[in-house]
Design a protein around this motif. Structure first.
Motif, mmCIF file in Angstrom:
data_model
loop_
_atom_site.group_PDB
_atom_site.id
_atom_site.type_symbol
_atom_site.label_atom_id
_atom_site.label_comp_id
_atom_site.label_asym_id
_atom_site.label_seq_id
_atom_site.Cartn_x
_atom_site.Cartn_y
_atom_site.Cartn_z
ATOM 1 N N GLY A 1 4.901 -15.584 -5.555
ATOM 2 C CA GLY A 1 5.482 -15.878 -5.084
ATOM 3 C C GLY A 1 5.460 -15.249 -3.541
ATOM 4 O O GLY A 1 5.645 -13.888 -3.564
ATOM 5 N N GLY B 1 2.978 -5.206 4.781
ATOM 6 C CA GLY B 1 3.085 -4.582 3.496
ATOM 7 C C GLY B 1 2.942 -5.147 2.784
ATOM 8 O O GLY B 1 2.324 -5.713 1.653
ATOM 9 N N ALA C 1 0.513 -7.590 -1.280
ATOM 10 C CA ALA C 1 0.544 -8.962 -2.214
ATOM 11 C C ALA C 1 -1.143 -9.593 -2.334
ATOM 12 O O ALA C 1 -1.749 -9.993 -3.151
ATOM 13 N N ASP D 1 8.865 -2.910 -5.405
ATOM 14 C CA ASP D 1 10.035 -3.156 -5.346
ATOM 15 C C ASP D 1 10.484 -4.173 -6.228
ATOM 16 O O ASP D 1 11.476 -4.348 -5.912
ATOM 17 N N GLN D 2 10.141 -4.770 -6.434
ATOM 18 C CA GLN D 2 10.181 -6.323 -7.350
ATOM 19 C C GLN D 2 9.679 -5.586 -8.691
ATOM 20 O O GLN D 2 10.013 -6.512 -9.981
ATOM 21 N N THR E 1 -0.506 1.097 -3.201
ATOM 22 C CA THR E 1 -0.562 0.095 -2.165
ATOM 23 C C THR E 1 0.512 -0.467 -2.362
ATOM 24 O O THR E 1 0.626 -1.412 -1.929
ATOM 25 N N ALA E 2 1.289 -0.300 -3.662
ATOM 26 C CA ALA E 2 2.770 -0.592 -3.897
ATOM 27 C C ALA E 2 3.512 -0.984 -2.929
ATOM 28 O O ALA E 2 4.873 -1.521 -3.021
ATOM 29 N N MET F 1 8.951 -1.089 4.526
ATOM 30 C CA MET F 1 8.222 -2.545 5.742
ATOM 31 C C MET F 1 8.731 -3.246 5.032
ATOM 32 O O MET F 1 7.920 -3.932 4.180
HETATM 33 N N1 AQP Z 1 6.435 -2.794 2.503
HETATM 34 C C1 AQP Z 1 5.511 -3.062 1.098
HETATM 35 N N2 AQP Z 1 4.819 -2.803 0.360
HETATM 36 C C2 AQP Z 1 4.169 -3.123 -0.826
HETATM 37 N N3 AQP Z 1 4.114 -4.758 -0.646
HETATM 38 C C3 AQP Z 1 5.412 -4.886 -0.307
HETATM 39 N N4 AQP Z 1 5.914 -6.258 -0.455
HETATM 40 C C4 AQP Z 1 6.822 -6.552 -0.067
HETATM 41 N N5 AQP Z 1 7.012 -5.172 1.441
HETATM 42 C C5 AQP Z 1 5.553 -4.597 0.710
HETATM 43 C C6 AQP Z 1 5.533 -7.224 -1.319
HETATM 44 O O1 AQP Z 1 5.121 -8.569 -0.662
HETATM 45 C C7 AQP Z 1 5.436 -9.789 -2.014
HETATM 46 C C8 AQP Z 1 6.145 -10.107 -0.828
HETATM 47 O O2 AQP Z 1 7.836 -10.339 -1.178
HETATM 48 P P1 AQP Z 1 9.071 -11.357 -0.827
HETATM 49 O O3 AQP Z 1 8.390 -12.063 0.223
HETATM 50 O O4 AQP Z 1 9.219 -12.575 -1.631
HETATM 51 O O5 AQP Z 1 10.038 -10.440 -0.396
HETATM 52 P P2 AQP Z 1 10.224 -8.600 -0.082
HETATM 53 O O6 AQP Z 1 9.268 -8.456 -1.299
HETATM 54 O O7 AQP Z 1 11.480 -8.729 -0.009
HETATM 55 O O8 AQP Z 1 9.061 -8.915 1.189
HETATM 56 P P3 AQP Z 1 9.611 -8.464 2.610
HETATM 57 O O9 AQP Z 1 8.405 -8.679 3.566
HETATM 58 O O10 AQP Z 1 11.078 -6.974 2.519
HETATM 59 O O11 AQP Z 1 11.074 -9.858 2.628
HETATM 60 P P4 AQP Z 1 11.982 -9.663 2.754
HETATM 61 O O12 AQP Z 1 12.335 -9.159 4.306
HETATM 62 O O13 AQP Z 1 12.379 -11.332 3.658
HETATM 63 O O14 AQP Z 1 13.261 -9.286 1.918
HETATM 64 C C9 AQP Z 1 5.673 -8.623 -2.990
HETATM 65 O O15 AQP Z 1 5.483 -9.215 -4.236
HETATM 66 C C10 AQP Z 1 6.634 -7.573 -2.219
HETATM 67 O O16 AQP Z 1 6.845 -6.748 -3.287
#
Ligand code: AQP
Length: 337
Positions: free
Chosen positions: A10, A21, A26, A152-153, A186-187, A199
């Motif tokens: 999600g 990113g 994703a 990050d997850q 691409t993680a 990003m």
């Molecule tokens: N920079 C990134 N590189 C690779 N993967 C990324 N993901 C996010 N940024 C990168 C992956 O995108 C999915 C969506 O994540 P999310 O929206 O639940 O929250 P996030 O990981 O915290 O992404 P953002 O863009 O940084 O959102 P905000 O700023 O709202 O917290 C995940 O699978 C994540 O790994």
């Protein structure tokens, strides 16, 4: 019923547009995986409200995120694409899991620590603290075996595995233990202005963030201004040349080419040419996605119909798991009348 492997992932509707990113880390992976697996993709709005947000914007960003999933290639008739809050079982299972989560183990989540620092301790809520537990509920409700995410997850999926195993050993076999599926190369895509930071949609400055829905000219400008180094060589060296390594990674994935072929092509030509080539590739991909998103958003009733249909499909699966978990814990079933 299908014998395909269950998959869950999600994204938060935390901005008007997804960023590069999210697309590379994703969506691209999801698109590939949806064919061979029984995939559930959610727009996790309950997660997005764990930080301060605007209700009207959240509503509109939720539809926009759904449109971006579809425009980027997620097929809502093959995969189950739905809005998290449309399936109440997510919040309900999260509560059960909260009761078996240690305060200490939740405190160790690095994303919570990072976000608390970013948002300031006054605005840090219990909801933000419990975010990873809700994520565990998301995954476990669907008996998902595979969870495609960015680096990050990883820690959150580890917590999910621990909670599932703990619940199973305390109350009897209930949940499937999931595994994170992280594409190593691409993680992590980095901010173009700060190529050692991820990003992110919620970055303080947007100068280094490429938005899927940006006008192509804006995207090209941001790429041309990406931070590199004084060395001038188009060589992949993550440690010493993080900016160039990031550009090469993005280019390689978006153009489906090897990094070494890009190094060969741009050898001796300098960063300007590399950036120009990359800008063409990125705008060439995002341009048609943007147009399709605008088309989808022009008919919100049809989009809502699709989401409702998919939420029904998701709820059917989720409610079975929730009922099983309630029963295992010993909650008295509500008598039928
Ligand atoms: N920079 C990134 N590189 C690779 N993967 C990324 N993901 C996010 N940024 C990168 C992956 O995108 C999915 C969506 O994540 P999310 O929206 O639940 O929250 P996030 O990981 O915290 O992404 P953002 O863009 O940084 O959102 P905000 O700023 O709202 O917290 C995940 O699978 C994540 O790994």
């Amino acid at each position: 019923m299908t014998d395909k492997t269950r998959l869950y992932s999600g994204m938060q509707p935390s901005a008007e547009s997804l960023q590069l990113g999210n697309y590379i880390g994703a969506l691209l992976n999801w698109k590939k995986l949806q064919e061979a697996n029984d995939a559930f993709f959610s727009i996790v709005d309950l997660h997005a409200i764990t930080v301060a947000q605007d209700p009207a914007l959240l509503r509109s960003n939720t539809r926009r995120t759904a449109a971006q999933y579809i425009a980027a290639g997620i097929d809502p008739s093959a995969s189950t694409l739905y809005v998290q809050s449309h399936v109440p079982a997510h919040a309900e299972l999260a509560w059960l899991l909260n009761t078996i989560t240690g305060f200490g183990e939740a405190s160790r989540m690095t994303q919570f620590k990072d976000k608390s620092l970013r948002h300031g301790s006054d605005s840090v809520t219990v909801g933000l603290f419990a975010y990873p537990v809700l994520m565990a509920a998301d995954i476990l409700l669907y008996d998902a075996k595979i969870v495609p995410v960015g680096e990050d997850q990883r820690q959150h999926v580890e917590l999910t595995r621990d909670l599932a195993a703990r619940f199973n050993s305390r109350f009897g076999e209930t949940f499937v233990i999931p595994e994170a599926d992280i594409v190593k190369e691409t993680a992590k895509i980095y901010d173009l202005q700060n190529p050692t930071s991820k990003m992110s949609k919620s970055a303080e400055s947007h100068a280094g963030v490429i938005w899927v829905l940006d006008e192509p000219s804006v995207t090209a400008k941001k790429i041309m201004r990406a931070v590199t180094d004084a060395d001038g060589g188009v060589v992949f060296d993550r440690e010493n040349k993080p900016g160039v390594a990031n550009l090469l990674t993005i280019y390689s994935v978006m153009a489906n080419r090897s990094i070494s072929s890009l190094e060969d092509e741009y050898a001796g030509r300098g960063y300007g040419d590399l950036k120009k080539g990359l800008a063409e590739v990125v705008t060439g991909t995002f341009g048609p996605i943007r147009e399709r998103v605008l088309e989808l958003l022009a008919d919100p009733a049809e989009l809502d119909r699709l989401l409702a249909q998919n939420a029904d499909r998701a709820a059917e699966v989720a409610n079975v798991t929730l009922a099983k978990a309630y029963d295992r814990v010993g909650l008295l079933p509500r008598p039928r009348r």
